[in-house]
Scaffold this active site. Sequence first.
Site, PDB file in Angstrom:
ATOM      1  N   CYS A 124       4.416  -1.869  14.143  1.00 23.89           N
ATOM      2  CA  CYS A 124       5.848  -2.129  14.310  1.00 23.89           C
ATOM      3  C   CYS A 124       6.097  -3.625  14.427  1.00 23.89           C
ATOM      4  CB  CYS A 124       6.397  -1.384  15.528  1.00 23.89           C
ATOM      5  SG  CYS A 124       5.832  -2.027  17.115  1.00 23.89           S
ATOM      6  N   THR A 125       7.349  -3.989  14.477  1.00 26.52           N
ATOM      7  CA  THR A 125       7.739  -5.389  14.515  1.00 26.52           C
ATOM      8  C   THR A 125       7.139  -6.129  15.704  1.00 26.52           C
ATOM      9  OG1 THR A 125       9.811  -4.691  13.510  1.00 26.52           O
ATOM     10  CG2 THR A 125       9.728  -6.934  14.331  1.00 26.52           C
TER      11      THR A 125
END
Length: 104
Positions: free
Chosen positions: A9-10
């Site tokens: 994820c980011t």
Amino acid sequence: MNIVCVAACTAGIAHTYIAREKLIKGAKQLGHQIKVETQGTIGTENELLPDDIAQADVVILAIDVKIKGEERFKNKRVVRVKTEVVIKSPVQFIEKVAKSLSHA
């Protein structure tokens, strides 16, 4: 079905690991084999081995960012998805992947 997956994820924290857990639970619930590599803030964990990739029917990239080592999946069936999709409905997502493979 034999699945390998990379989750990232980011931020490289919460969604990466939640996506991993949801994918594992969903795959097991449906009777599939799965191995999930995570690429987060602490680096790569549960790294997929060349043999894991070779035996996979499908590669799921549950990612919100660019990952390292994507070239490993050349010549494999790859399905890309946002982490939030597998977090919200992992079973339905895996069922959809299995259905698309049966029509390939």
